[in-house]
Design an enzyme around this catalytic site. Structure first.
Site, PDB file in Angstrom:
ATOM      1  N   ASP A 200      -0.418 -92.890  88.823  1.00  0.00           N
ATOM      2  CA  ASP A 200      -1.019 -93.885  87.925  1.00  0.00           C
ATOM      3  C   ASP A 200       0.104 -94.643  87.215  1.00  0.00           C
ATOM      4  O   ASP A 200       0.153 -94.732  85.985  1.00  0.00           O
ATOM      5  CB  ASP A 200      -1.925 -93.169  86.916  1.00  0.00           C
ATOM      6  CG  ASP A 200      -2.929 -94.118  86.269  1.00  0.00           C
ATOM      7  OD1 ASP A 200      -3.103 -95.242  86.774  1.00  0.00           O
ATOM      8  OD2 ASP A 200      -3.549 -93.738  85.255  1.00  0.00           O
TER       9      ASP A 200
ATOM     10  N   ALA B 264      -2.516 -95.599  70.753  1.00  0.00           N
ATOM     11  CA  ALA B 264      -3.086 -96.057  72.028  1.00  0.00           C
ATOM     12  C   ALA B 264      -4.500 -95.503  72.143  1.00  0.00           C
ATOM     13  O   ALA B 264      -4.773 -94.383  71.712  1.00  0.00           O
ATOM     14  CB  ALA B 264      -2.238 -95.583  73.207  1.00  0.00           C
TER      15      ALA B 264
ATOM     16  N   ALA C 178      -9.395 -91.068  76.369  1.00  0.00           N
ATOM     17  CA  ALA C 178      -8.711 -90.393  75.262  1.00  0.00           C
ATOM     18  C   ALA C 178      -7.936 -91.403  74.432  1.00  0.00           C
ATOM     19  O   ALA C 178      -7.788 -92.568  74.810  1.00  0.00           O
ATOM     20  CB  ALA C 178      -7.769 -89.316  75.811  1.00  0.00           C
ATOM     21  N   GLN C 179      -7.440 -90.920  73.269  1.00  0.00           N
ATOM     22  CA  GLN C 179      -6.534 -91.728  72.459  1.00  0.00           C
ATOM     23  C   GLN C 179      -5.385 -90.857  71.967  1.00  0.00           C
ATOM     24  O   GLN C 179      -5.464 -89.630  72.006  1.00  0.00           O
ATOM     25  CB  GLN C 179      -7.256 -92.408  71.306  1.00  0.00           C
ATOM     26  CG  GLN C 179      -7.793 -91.501  70.233  1.00  0.00           C
ATOM     27  CD  GLN C 179      -8.617 -92.290  69.211  1.00  0.00           C
ATOM     28  OE1 GLN C 179      -9.310 -93.249  69.541  1.00  0.00           O
ATOM     29  NE2 GLN C 179      -8.549 -91.870  67.943  1.00  0.00           N
ATOM     30  N   VAL C 180      -4.296 -91.497  71.511  1.00  0.00           N
ATOM     31  CA  VAL C 180      -3.055 -90.781  71.188  1.00  0.00           C
ATOM     32  C   VAL C 180      -2.645 -91.072  69.746  1.00  0.00           C
ATOM     33  O   VAL C 180      -2.682 -92.217  69.288  1.00  0.00           O
ATOM     34  CB  VAL C 180      -1.924 -91.195  72.153  1.00  0.00           C
ATOM     35  CG1 VAL C 180      -0.627 -90.472  71.794  1.00  0.00           C
ATOM     36  CG2 VAL C 180      -2.314 -90.908  73.593  1.00  0.00           C
TER      37      VAL C 180
ATOM     38  N   ALA D 235      -7.822 -95.433  75.029  1.00  0.00           N
ATOM     39  CA  ALA D 235      -8.357 -95.775  76.350  1.00  0.00           C
ATOM     40  C   ALA D 235      -9.763 -95.203  76.484  1.00  0.00           C
ATOM     41  O   ALA D 235     -10.307 -94.623  75.545  1.00  0.00           O
ATOM     42  CB  ALA D 235      -7.436 -95.239  77.445  1.00  0.00           C
ATOM     43  N   SER D 236     -10.341 -95.350  77.664  1.00  0.00           N
ATOM     44  CA  SER D 236     -11.740 -94.955  77.860  1.00  0.00           C
ATOM     45  C   SER D 236     -11.943 -93.452  77.754  1.00  0.00           C
ATOM     46  O   SER D 236     -12.990 -92.996  77.319  1.00  0.00           O
ATOM     47  CB  SER D 236     -12.235 -95.449  79.216  1.00  0.00           C
ATOM     48  OG  SER D 236     -11.425 -94.927  80.257  1.00  0.00           O
TER      49      SER D 236
ATOM     50  N   LYS E 163      -2.716 -86.041  72.074  1.00  0.00           N
ATOM     51  CA  LYS E 163      -3.725 -86.755  72.861  1.00  0.00           C
ATOM     52  C   LYS E 163      -5.068 -86.058  72.673  1.00  0.00           C
ATOM     53  O   LYS E 163      -5.175 -84.842  72.866  1.00  0.00           O
ATOM     54  CB  LYS E 163      -3.329 -86.771  74.348  1.00  0.00           C
ATOM     55  CG  LYS E 163      -4.234 -87.633  75.205  1.00  0.00           C
ATOM     56  CD  LYS E 163      -3.650 -87.828  76.604  1.00  0.00           C
ATOM     57  CE  LYS E 163      -4.499 -88.776  77.440  1.00  0.00           C
ATOM     58  NZ  LYS E 163      -3.885 -89.051  78.762  1.00  0.00           N
TER      59      LYS E 163
END
Length: 526
Positions: free
Chosen positions: A291, A127, A132-134, A129-130, A156
Protein backbone atom coordinates in the site's frame (compact mmCIF):
# COMPACT_ATOMS: atom_id res chain seq x y z
CA UNK A 1 -34.75 -1.72 5.79
CA UNK A 2 -31.31 -0.23 6.18
CA UNK A 3 -30.04 -2.18 3.16
CA UNK A 4 -33.04 -1.09 1.08
CA UNK A 5 -32.61 2.59 2.01
CA UNK A 6 -28.87 2.33 1.35
CA UNK A 7 -29.57 0.78 -2.05
CA UNK A 8 -31.90 3.68 -2.95
CA UNK A 9 -29.20 6.13 -1.86
CA UNK A 10 -26.65 4.38 -4.10
CA UNK A 11 -29.06 4.55 -7.04
CA UNK A 12 -29.79 8.23 -6.36
CA UNK A 13 -26.05 9.04 -6.16
CA UNK A 14 -25.43 7.23 -9.47
CA UNK A 15 -28.24 9.30 -11.03
CA UNK A 16 -26.88 12.51 -9.50
CA UNK A 17 -23.44 12.08 -11.03
CA UNK A 18 -24.69 11.00 -14.43
CA UNK A 19 -23.78 7.32 -14.19
CA UNK A 20 -27.16 6.01 -15.40
CA UNK A 21 -26.34 6.42 -19.13
CA UNK A 22 -23.13 4.46 -18.52
CA UNK A 23 -25.09 1.70 -16.74
CA UNK A 24 -27.73 1.65 -19.46
CA UNK A 25 -25.17 1.21 -22.24
CA UNK A 26 -23.69 -1.82 -20.49
CA UNK A 27 -26.96 -3.61 -19.72
CA UNK A 28 -28.41 -6.36 -21.86
CA UNK A 29 -31.35 -5.14 -24.01
CA UNK A 30 -34.71 -5.55 -22.29
CA UNK A 31 -37.14 -4.00 -19.83
CA UNK A 32 -34.49 -2.86 -17.33
CA UNK A 33 -32.54 -1.08 -20.05
CA UNK A 34 -35.75 0.60 -21.25
CA UNK A 35 -36.57 1.87 -17.74
CA UNK A 36 -33.05 3.26 -17.35
CA UNK A 37 -33.37 5.07 -20.69
CA UNK A 38 -36.43 6.89 -19.34
CA UNK A 39 -34.55 7.90 -16.19
CA UNK A 40 -31.56 9.04 -18.26
CA UNK A 41 -33.74 11.71 -19.92
CA UNK A 42 -34.10 13.52 -16.59
CA UNK A 43 -30.65 12.76 -15.19
CA UNK A 44 -28.03 15.51 -14.72
CA UNK A 45 -25.60 16.20 -17.54
CA UNK A 46 -23.01 13.51 -18.17
CA UNK A 47 -20.43 15.81 -19.78
CA UNK A 48 -17.63 14.71 -17.44
CA UNK A 49 -15.44 11.77 -18.49
CA UNK A 50 -16.81 8.41 -17.32
CA UNK A 51 -13.85 7.73 -15.02
CA UNK A 52 -14.34 11.02 -13.20
CA UNK A 53 -18.09 10.35 -12.83
CA UNK A 54 -17.35 6.97 -11.25
CA UNK A 55 -14.77 8.49 -8.90
CA UNK A 56 -17.14 11.26 -7.75
CA UNK A 57 -19.90 8.69 -7.14
CA UNK A 58 -17.66 6.54 -4.96
CA UNK A 59 -16.47 9.57 -2.97
CA UNK A 60 -20.11 10.58 -2.34
CA UNK A 61 -21.03 7.05 -1.18
CA UNK A 62 -18.54 7.17 1.68
CA UNK A 63 -15.20 5.80 2.89
CA UNK A 64 -15.90 2.08 2.34
CA UNK A 65 -16.76 2.70 -1.31
CA UNK A 66 -13.70 4.95 -1.63
CA UNK A 67 -11.51 2.13 -0.36
CA UNK A 68 -13.27 -0.28 -2.72
CA UNK A 69 -12.44 2.05 -5.61
CA UNK A 70 -8.81 2.08 -4.53
CA UNK A 71 -8.69 -1.73 -4.58
CA UNK A 72 -10.58 -1.79 -7.89
CA UNK A 73 -8.00 0.56 -9.43
CA UNK A 74 -5.38 -2.18 -8.98
CA UNK A 75 -7.29 -4.55 -11.28
CA UNK A 76 -6.00 -3.00 -14.50
CA UNK A 77 -6.33 -6.42 -16.08
CA UNK A 78 -10.11 -5.96 -15.83
CA UNK A 79 -10.73 -2.19 -16.11
CA UNK A 80 -10.27 0.23 -19.02
CA UNK A 81 -7.19 2.38 -18.48
CA UNK A 82 -9.06 5.70 -18.17
CA UNK A 83 -11.25 4.35 -15.34
CA UNK A 84 -8.33 2.71 -13.54
CA UNK A 85 -6.31 5.94 -13.69
CA UNK A 86 -9.19 7.99 -12.29
CA UNK A 87 -9.89 5.55 -9.47
CA UNK A 88 -6.21 5.69 -8.49
CA UNK A 89 -6.83 9.35 -7.51
CA UNK A 90 -9.21 8.39 -4.71
CA UNK A 91 -7.97 9.65 -1.34
CA UNK A 92 -8.93 7.83 1.86
CA UNK A 93 -9.59 10.93 4.00
CA UNK A 94 -12.64 11.23 6.25
CA UNK A 95 -13.50 13.52 9.20
CA UNK A 96 -12.03 12.32 12.52
CA UNK A 97 -14.22 10.99 15.31
CA UNK A 98 -14.43 12.96 18.56
CA UNK A 99 -11.52 13.41 20.95
CA UNK A 100 -13.60 12.04 23.82
CA UNK A 101 -14.42 8.88 21.86
CA UNK A 102 -10.76 8.42 20.96
CA UNK A 103 -9.71 8.69 24.63
CA UNK A 104 -12.45 6.25 25.68
CA UNK A 105 -11.36 3.64 23.10
CA UNK A 106 -7.67 3.87 24.07
CA UNK A 107 -8.39 3.63 27.81
CA UNK A 108 -10.76 0.67 27.30
CA UNK A 109 -8.19 -1.16 25.14
CA UNK A 110 -5.21 -0.56 27.48
CA UNK A 111 -7.21 -0.92 30.71
CA UNK A 112 -5.70 2.25 32.22
CA UNK A 113 -6.37 5.99 32.16
CA UNK A 114 -4.60 7.96 29.43
CA UNK A 115 -2.59 9.89 32.03
CA UNK A 116 -1.21 6.66 33.51
CA UNK A 117 0.21 5.44 30.20
CA UNK A 118 1.11 8.73 28.52
CA UNK A 119 2.99 11.70 29.90
CA UNK A 120 1.48 13.71 27.08
CA UNK A 121 -1.38 12.83 24.69
CA UNK A 122 -2.46 14.97 21.73
CA UNK A 123 -6.22 14.47 21.43
CA UNK A 124 -6.28 16.09 17.98
CA UNK A 125 -5.50 13.38 15.40
CA UNK A 126 -2.74 14.02 12.87
CA UNK A 127 -4.37 11.68 10.30
CA UNK A 128 -7.84 10.24 9.83
CA UNK A 129 -8.94 7.56 7.37
CA UNK A 130 -11.94 5.29 6.85
CA UNK A 131 -10.67 2.53 9.14
CA UNK A 132 -8.58 4.33 11.80
CA UNK A 133 -7.01 7.58 12.95
CA UNK A 134 -3.62 8.44 14.48
CA UNK A 135 -2.64 10.54 17.52
CA UNK A 136 0.75 11.57 18.88
CA UNK A 137 1.85 11.11 22.48
CA UNK A 138 4.76 10.70 24.90
CA UNK A 139 5.08 7.61 27.10
CA UNK A 140 5.66 7.28 30.83
CA UNK A 141 8.32 4.83 31.90
CA UNK A 142 7.14 1.73 33.78
CA UNK A 143 8.77 -0.67 36.23
CA UNK A 144 8.86 -3.24 33.44
CA UNK A 145 9.98 -0.76 30.78
CA UNK A 146 11.88 2.15 32.36
CA UNK A 147 13.47 2.82 28.96
CA UNK A 148 10.11 4.03 27.68
CA UNK A 149 10.38 7.23 29.70
CA UNK A 150 9.65 10.24 27.44
CA UNK A 151 9.55 8.12 24.29
CA UNK A 152 7.59 9.86 21.51
CA UNK A 153 4.97 7.54 20.03
CA UNK A 154 2.11 7.39 17.54
CA UNK A 155 -1.18 5.79 18.62
CA UNK A 156 -3.43 4.29 15.97
CA UNK A 157 -7.08 3.78 16.94
CA UNK A 158 -9.67 1.78 15.01
CA UNK A 159 -12.76 3.80 14.10
CA UNK A 160 -15.66 2.91 16.47
CA UNK A 161 -18.65 1.05 15.06
CA UNK A 162 -16.83 0.42 11.78
CA UNK A 163 -17.56 -3.32 11.58
CA UNK A 164 -21.38 -3.11 11.18
CA UNK A 165 -20.97 -0.39 8.54
CA UNK A 166 -18.45 -2.49 6.64
CA UNK A 167 -20.57 -5.64 6.83
CA UNK A 168 -23.65 -3.76 5.59
CA UNK A 169 -21.84 -2.16 2.66
CA UNK A 170 -20.12 -5.44 1.76
CA UNK A 171 -23.49 -7.21 1.69
CA UNK A 172 -24.78 -4.52 -0.69
CA UNK A 173 -21.68 -4.83 -2.85
CA UNK A 174 -22.24 -8.58 -3.13
CA UNK A 175 -25.85 -7.99 -4.21
CA UNK A 176 -24.80 -5.37 -6.75
CA UNK A 177 -22.06 -7.67 -8.05
CA UNK A 178 -24.62 -10.43 -8.70
CA UNK A 179 -26.89 -7.96 -10.53
CA UNK A 180 -24.03 -6.62 -12.65
CA UNK A 181 -22.86 -10.13 -13.50
CA UNK A 182 -26.32 -11.12 -14.73
CA UNK A 183 -27.47 -7.85 -16.31
CA UNK A 184 -24.31 -6.46 -17.91
CA UNK A 185 -22.84 -7.72 -21.14
CA UNK A 186 -19.35 -7.27 -19.67
CA UNK A 187 -20.37 -8.65 -16.25
CA UNK A 188 -18.65 -12.01 -16.50
CA UNK A 189 -15.45 -10.54 -17.88
CA UNK A 190 -15.21 -8.01 -15.03
CA UNK A 191 -15.76 -10.76 -12.41
CA UNK A 192 -17.48 -8.41 -9.92
CA UNK A 193 -18.14 -11.08 -7.28
CA UNK A 194 -14.47 -12.09 -7.33
CA UNK A 195 -13.39 -8.45 -6.91
CA UNK A 196 -15.78 -7.91 -3.97
CA UNK A 197 -14.50 -11.10 -2.31
CA UNK A 198 -10.92 -9.86 -2.71
CA UNK A 199 -11.90 -6.50 -1.21
CA UNK A 200 -13.60 -8.28 1.69
CA UNK A 201 -10.32 -10.02 2.58
CA UNK A 202 -8.26 -6.78 2.40
CA UNK A 203 -10.75 -4.82 4.49
CA UNK A 204 -11.05 -7.40 7.26
CA UNK A 205 -7.26 -7.71 7.40
CA UNK A 206 -7.08 -3.95 8.04
CA UNK A 207 -9.60 -4.22 10.88
CA UNK A 208 -7.12 -6.24 12.98
CA UNK A 209 -4.44 -3.77 14.05
CA UNK A 210 -2.41 -6.57 15.66
CA UNK A 211 -1.95 -8.02 12.18
CA UNK A 212 -0.69 -4.66 10.97
CA UNK A 213 1.72 -4.43 13.92
CA UNK A 214 3.06 -7.92 13.16
CA UNK A 215 3.58 -7.02 9.50
CA UNK A 216 5.46 -3.86 10.45
CA UNK A 217 7.59 -5.76 12.96
CA UNK A 218 8.62 -8.34 10.38
CA UNK A 219 9.62 -5.74 7.79
CA UNK A 220 11.50 -3.77 10.45
CA UNK A 221 13.46 -6.93 11.31
CA UNK A 222 14.43 -7.34 7.64
CA UNK A 223 15.58 -3.71 7.28
CA UNK A 224 16.93 -3.05 10.76
CA UNK A 225 20.44 -2.31 9.41
CA UNK A 226 19.28 -0.55 6.23
CA UNK A 227 20.59 2.91 5.35
CA UNK A 228 17.64 3.47 3.00
CA UNK A 229 14.44 2.48 4.86
CA UNK A 230 13.14 2.97 8.40
CA UNK A 231 10.08 1.28 9.93
CA UNK A 232 8.63 2.19 13.36
CA UNK A 233 9.15 -0.11 16.32
CA UNK A 234 6.01 -1.56 17.89
CA UNK A 235 5.42 -1.34 21.67
CA UNK A 236 3.87 -4.79 21.99
CA UNK A 237 2.71 -4.39 25.61
CA UNK A 238 0.50 -1.52 24.38
CA UNK A 239 -0.85 -3.18 21.22
CA UNK A 240 -4.40 -4.53 20.93
CA UNK A 241 -6.68 -5.50 18.06
CA UNK A 242 -8.18 -1.97 17.95
CA UNK A 243 -5.26 0.12 19.30
CA UNK A 244 -1.54 -0.05 18.52
CA UNK A 245 1.29 2.11 19.85
CA UNK A 246 4.44 2.54 17.78
CA UNK A 247 7.62 4.60 17.65
CA UNK A 248 7.05 8.10 16.31
CA UNK A 249 9.08 8.84 13.21
CA UNK A 250 8.96 12.37 11.81
CA UNK A 251 9.41 13.18 8.17
CA UNK A 252 7.89 14.97 5.20
CA UNK A 253 5.41 13.15 2.98
CA UNK A 254 6.99 12.07 -0.27
CA UNK A 255 4.14 13.82 -2.08
CA UNK A 256 5.33 17.25 -0.84
CA UNK A 257 8.15 17.50 -3.36
CA UNK A 258 8.61 21.29 -3.08
CA UNK A 259 9.41 21.03 0.65
CA UNK A 260 11.75 18.09 0.09
CA UNK A 261 13.58 19.93 -2.67
CA UNK A 262 13.91 23.00 -0.48
CA UNK A 263 15.39 20.81 2.27
CA UNK A 264 18.12 19.61 -0.13
CA UNK A 265 16.98 16.02 -0.67
CA UNK A 266 18.66 14.33 -3.67
CA UNK A 267 15.70 13.22 -5.80
CA UNK A 268 17.73 11.03 -8.16
CA UNK A 269 19.14 9.05 -5.25
CA UNK A 270 15.72 8.94 -3.60
CA UNK A 271 14.10 7.49 -6.73
CA UNK A 272 16.81 4.82 -7.15
CA UNK A 273 16.65 3.94 -3.43
CA UNK A 274 12.86 3.51 -3.64
CA UNK A 275 13.14 1.06 -6.53
CA UNK A 276 15.88 -0.89 -4.74
CA UNK A 277 13.83 -1.07 -1.52
CA UNK A 278 10.83 -2.45 -3.37
CA UNK A 279 12.73 -5.09 -5.34
CA UNK A 280 14.66 -6.10 -2.22
CA UNK A 281 11.38 -6.65 -0.36
CA UNK A 282 9.98 -8.68 -3.25
CA UNK A 283 12.94 -10.85 -4.26
CA UNK A 284 15.08 -11.00 -1.14
CA UNK A 285 12.32 -11.53 1.40
CA UNK A 286 9.14 -12.30 -0.59
CA UNK A 287 7.29 -9.96 1.79
CA UNK A 288 6.43 -6.45 0.61
CA UNK A 289 4.48 -3.37 1.64
CA UNK A 290 1.53 -3.41 -0.76
CA UNK A 291 0.00 0.00 0.00
CA UNK A 292 2.82 2.34 -1.02
CA UNK A 293 0.94 5.53 -1.85
CA UNK A 294 2.36 8.97 -0.83
CA UNK A 295 0.25 9.10 2.35
CA UNK A 296 2.12 6.07 3.70
CA UNK A 297 5.66 7.18 2.82
CA UNK A 298 7.72 10.00 4.32
CA UNK A 299 11.33 11.12 4.02
CA UNK A 300 13.45 11.75 7.11
CA UNK A 301 15.16 15.14 7.45
CA UNK A 302 16.94 14.30 10.71
CA UNK A 303 20.73 14.77 10.33
CA UNK A 304 21.64 11.17 11.19
CA UNK A 305 18.97 9.66 8.89
CA UNK A 306 18.67 12.39 6.25
CA UNK A 307 17.08 11.23 2.99
CA UNK A 308 15.89 7.82 4.23
CA UNK A 309 12.44 6.46 3.51
CA UNK A 310 9.96 5.99 6.37
CA UNK A 311 7.09 3.55 5.77
CA UNK A 312 3.75 3.48 7.60
CA UNK A 313 0.45 1.58 7.52
CA UNK A 314 1.12 -2.13 6.96
CA UNK A 315 -2.48 -3.33 6.89
CA UNK A 316 -1.94 -4.73 3.39
CA UNK A 317 1.21 -6.69 2.60
CA UNK A 318 2.01 -9.10 -0.21
CA UNK A 319 3.82 -12.41 0.12
CA UNK A 320 5.55 -14.46 -2.56
CA UNK A 321 6.70 -18.06 -2.46
CA UNK A 322 10.12 -19.13 -3.72
CA UNK A 323 8.38 -20.45 -6.85
CA UNK A 324 6.70 -17.05 -7.42
CA UNK A 325 9.97 -15.17 -6.93
CA UNK A 326 11.90 -17.48 -9.22
CA UNK A 327 9.20 -17.26 -11.88
CA UNK A 328 9.03 -13.45 -11.78
CA UNK A 329 12.79 -12.84 -11.69
CA UNK A 330 13.49 -15.15 -14.61
CA UNK A 331 10.56 -13.70 -16.55
CA UNK A 332 11.84 -10.17 -16.11
CA UNK A 333 15.39 -11.14 -17.08
CA UNK A 334 14.19 -13.07 -20.13
CA UNK A 335 12.12 -10.04 -21.08
CA UNK A 336 15.12 -7.70 -20.65
CA UNK A 337 17.06 -10.00 -23.03
CA UNK A 338 14.08 -10.27 -25.46
CA UNK A 339 14.08 -14.04 -25.02
CA UNK A 340 10.36 -14.57 -25.57
CA UNK A 341 10.66 -18.32 -25.92
CA UNK A 342 12.11 -18.50 -22.43
CA UNK A 343 9.20 -16.38 -21.14
CA UNK A 344 6.77 -18.87 -22.73
CA UNK A 345 8.68 -21.86 -21.30
CA UNK A 346 8.63 -20.29 -17.81
CA UNK A 347 4.86 -19.89 -18.02
CA UNK A 348 4.51 -23.59 -18.80
CA UNK A 349 7.15 -24.76 -16.30
CA UNK A 350 5.45 -22.79 -13.52
CA UNK A 351 2.26 -24.78 -14.07
CA UNK A 352 0.23 -21.60 -14.60
CA UNK A 353 -0.35 -22.51 -18.23
CA UNK A 354 -1.79 -25.93 -19.17
CA UNK A 355 0.99 -28.41 -19.92
CA UNK A 356 -0.41 -29.11 -23.39
CA UNK A 357 0.03 -25.46 -24.45
CA UNK A 358 2.18 -25.12 -27.57
CA UNK A 359 5.35 -23.19 -26.69
CA UNK A 360 5.46 -21.58 -30.14
CA UNK A 361 1.90 -20.28 -29.81
CA UNK A 362 2.53 -18.77 -26.38
CA UNK A 363 5.88 -17.37 -27.55
CA UNK A 364 4.13 -15.54 -30.38
CA UNK A 365 1.54 -14.08 -28.00
CA UNK A 366 4.25 -12.89 -25.59
CA UNK A 367 6.24 -11.37 -28.46
CA UNK A 368 3.21 -9.40 -29.64
CA UNK A 369 2.83 -7.98 -26.11
CA UNK A 370 6.48 -7.17 -25.39
CA UNK A 371 8.16 -6.29 -28.68
CA UNK A 372 6.47 -2.88 -29.17
CA UNK A 373 8.04 -1.63 -25.93
CA UNK A 374 11.56 -2.00 -27.28
CA UNK A 375 10.93 0.75 -29.82
CA UNK A 376 10.85 3.24 -26.95
CA UNK A 377 13.61 4.49 -24.65
CA UNK A 378 13.94 2.23 -21.63
CA UNK A 379 13.09 5.07 -19.25
CA UNK A 380 9.65 5.37 -20.90
CA UNK A 381 8.74 1.72 -20.36
CA UNK A 382 6.65 0.66 -17.36
CA UNK A 383 7.49 -2.70 -15.80
CA UNK A 384 4.09 -2.63 -14.12
CA UNK A 385 2.31 -2.26 -17.47
CA UNK A 386 4.46 -5.01 -19.01
CA UNK A 387 3.58 -7.30 -16.10
CA UNK A 388 -0.10 -6.47 -16.53
CA UNK A 389 0.05 -7.23 -20.27
CA UNK A 390 1.73 -10.56 -19.52
CA UNK A 391 -1.05 -11.41 -17.08
CA UNK A 392 -3.67 -10.50 -19.69
CA UNK A 393 -1.91 -12.73 -22.21
CA UNK A 394 -1.85 -15.55 -19.67
CA UNK A 395 -5.61 -15.27 -19.22
CA UNK A 396 -6.05 -16.03 -22.91
CA UNK A 397 -4.39 -19.36 -22.20
CA UNK A 398 -6.83 -20.21 -19.37
CA UNK A 399 -4.65 -19.05 -16.51
CA UNK A 400 -6.08 -17.47 -13.35
CA UNK A 401 -3.53 -14.99 -12.01
CA UNK A 402 -3.05 -15.40 -8.27
CA UNK A 403 -3.95 -12.56 -5.85
CA UNK A 404 -0.39 -12.02 -4.61
CA UNK A 405 0.74 -11.22 -8.17
CA UNK A 406 -2.12 -8.75 -8.63
CA UNK A 407 -0.92 -7.01 -5.45
CA UNK A 408 2.62 -7.04 -6.80
CA UNK A 409 1.57 -5.45 -10.10
CA UNK A 410 -0.44 -2.75 -8.27
CA UNK A 411 2.48 -1.96 -5.94
CA UNK A 412 4.96 -1.91 -8.82
CA UNK A 413 2.79 0.67 -10.60
CA UNK A 414 2.75 2.77 -7.39
CA UNK A 415 6.54 2.53 -7.05
CA UNK A 416 7.09 3.46 -10.70
CA UNK A 417 4.78 6.45 -10.38
CA UNK A 418 6.57 7.70 -7.27
CA UNK A 419 10.03 7.08 -8.73
CA UNK A 420 9.31 8.90 -11.99
CA UNK A 421 7.73 11.81 -10.14
CA UNK A 422 10.99 12.18 -8.22
CA UNK A 423 13.24 11.57 -11.23
CA UNK A 424 11.53 11.74 -14.68
CA UNK A 425 14.73 10.45 -16.30
CA UNK A 426 14.91 7.35 -14.12
CA UNK A 427 15.77 4.23 -16.12
CA UNK A 428 13.74 1.78 -14.06
CA UNK A 429 15.04 -1.27 -15.89
CA UNK A 430 18.65 -0.25 -15.52
CA UNK A 431 18.04 0.17 -11.78
CA UNK A 432 16.11 -3.07 -11.34
CA UNK A 433 18.11 -5.42 -13.59
CA UNK A 434 21.25 -5.72 -11.38
CA UNK A 435 19.03 -6.52 -8.37
CA UNK A 436 17.26 -9.27 -10.30
CA UNK A 437 20.56 -10.66 -11.66
CA UNK A 438 22.05 -10.77 -8.16
CA UNK A 439 19.01 -12.58 -6.85
CA UNK A 440 18.97 -15.14 -9.68
CA UNK A 441 22.71 -15.71 -9.23
CA UNK A 442 22.23 -16.09 -5.50
CA UNK A 443 19.42 -18.61 -5.97
CA UNK A 444 20.54 -20.54 -9.05
CA UNK A 445 24.24 -19.88 -9.61
CA UNK A 446 27.40 -20.89 -7.71
CA UNK A 447 26.54 -18.41 -4.97
CA UNK A 448 23.20 -20.13 -4.54
CA UNK A 449 24.93 -23.51 -4.36
CA UNK A 450 27.44 -22.28 -1.78
CA UNK A 451 24.74 -20.50 0.25
CA UNK A 452 22.69 -23.69 0.17
CA UNK A 453 25.64 -25.64 1.54
CA UNK A 454 26.10 -23.03 4.29
CA UNK A 455 22.42 -23.25 5.18
CA UNK A 456 22.51 -27.03 5.37
CA UNK A 457 25.93 -27.18 7.09
CA UNK A 458 24.58 -27.24 10.70
CA UNK A 459 22.29 -30.15 9.87
CA UNK A 460 25.10 -32.02 8.07
CA UNK A 461 27.51 -31.34 10.97
CA UNK A 462 25.09 -33.16 13.23
CA UNK A 463 24.38 -35.98 10.80
CA UNK A 464 27.93 -36.75 9.49
CA UNK A 465 29.41 -38.18 12.73
CA UNK A 466 26.49 -40.58 13.02
CA UNK A 467 26.51 -41.50 9.31
CA UNK A 468 28.60 -44.75 9.67
CA UNK A 469 26.30 -45.96 12.45
CA UNK A 470 23.21 -44.99 10.46
CA UNK A 471 24.55 -46.88 7.42
CA UNK A 472 25.41 -49.92 9.54
CA UNK A 473 21.97 -49.80 11.20
CA UNK A 474 20.35 -49.48 7.81
CA UNK A 475 22.32 -52.44 6.42
CA UNK A 476 21.58 -54.50 9.52
CA UNK A 477 17.93 -53.56 9.27
CA UNK A 478 17.89 -54.50 5.60
CA UNK A 479 19.67 -57.76 6.41
CA UNK A 480 17.21 -58.45 9.20
CA UNK A 481 14.37 -57.62 6.85
CA UNK A 482 15.86 -59.95 4.23
CA UNK A 483 16.27 -62.70 6.83
CA UNK A 484 12.74 -62.15 8.02
CA UNK A 485 11.55 -62.27 4.43
CA UNK A 486 13.47 -65.49 3.89
CA UNK A 487 11.98 -66.97 7.05
CA UNK A 488 8.52 -65.97 5.90
CA UNK A 489 9.13 -67.65 2.55
CA UNK A 490 10.48 -70.76 4.34
CA UNK A 491 7.46 -70.83 6.65
CA UNK A 492 5.16 -70.53 3.67
CA UNK A 493 6.98 -73.37 1.87
CA UNK A 494 6.86 -75.60 4.98
CA UNK A 495 3.19 -74.79 5.43
CA UNK A 496 2.48 -75.75 1.82
CA UNK A 497 4.53 -78.92 2.18
CA UNK A 498 2.64 -79.90 5.34
CA UNK A 499 -0.69 -79.17 3.72
CA UNK A 500 0.34 -81.16 0.63
CA UNK A 501 1.56 -84.00 2.87
CA UNK A 502 -1.78 -84.04 4.72
CA UNK A 503 -3.66 -84.06 1.44
CA UNK A 504 -1.55 -86.94 0.08
CA UNK A 505 -1.93 -88.97 3.29
CA UNK A 506 -5.66 -88.34 3.26
CA UNK A 507 -5.93 -89.31 -0.37
CA UNK A 508 -3.92 -92.53 0.23
CA UNK A 509 -6.06 -93.43 3.22
CA UNK A 510 -9.20 -92.81 1.24
CA UNK A 511 -7.89 -94.84 -1.72
CA UNK A 512 -6.72 -97.64 0.60
CA UNK A 513 -10.08 -97.77 2.34
CA UNK A 514 -11.90 -97.74 -0.94
CA UNK A 515 -9.76 -100.62 -2.32
CA UNK A 516 -10.11 -102.54 0.96
CA UNK A 517 -13.88 -102.22 0.71
CA UNK A 518 -13.88 -103.52 -2.85
CA UNK A 519 -11.69 -106.53 -1.82
CA UNK A 520 -13.91 -107.36 1.14
CA UNK A 521 -17.07 -107.13 -0.99
CA UNK A 522 -15.51 -109.37 -3.66
CA UNK A 523 -14.60 -111.97 -1.00
CA UNK A 524 -18.17 -111.97 0.16
CA UNK A 525 -17.37 -110.79 3.62
CA UNK A 526 -20.17 -108.14 3.55
Amino acid sequence: MRRISRLFFIFFTAWRYGLLPLLRDNLKPGLRRGLLSILCWISPSADLPRGERIRLTLEALGPIFVKFGQVLSTRRDLLPEDIANELAKLQDQVPPFSNAESRRLIEAALGEPIETVFENFDATPIASASVAQVHFGVLHGTDKHPEWQRRSVAIKVLRPGILPVIEGDLALMRDLAKIIEKASEDGRRLKPREVVAEFDIYLHDELDLMREAANASQLRRYFIDSKKLMIPEMYWDLCRTNVIVMERMDGISIGRTAELRAAGVDFKKLAADGVEIFFTQVFEYGFFHADMHPGNISISLEPETFGRFISFDFGIVGTLSEIDKNYLAQNFLAFFNRDYRRVAELHIESGWVPANTRVEELEGAVRSVCEPYFDRPLKEISLGIVLMRLFQTSRRFKVEIQPQLTLLQKTLLNVEGLARELDPDLDLWKTAKPILERWVDKQLGWRGFIDGLKTEAPAWAKILPTLPRLIADSLAQNQQQNQNAELEVLRAVLFEERRTHRLIVGALLFAGGFLAGIVLISLGIY
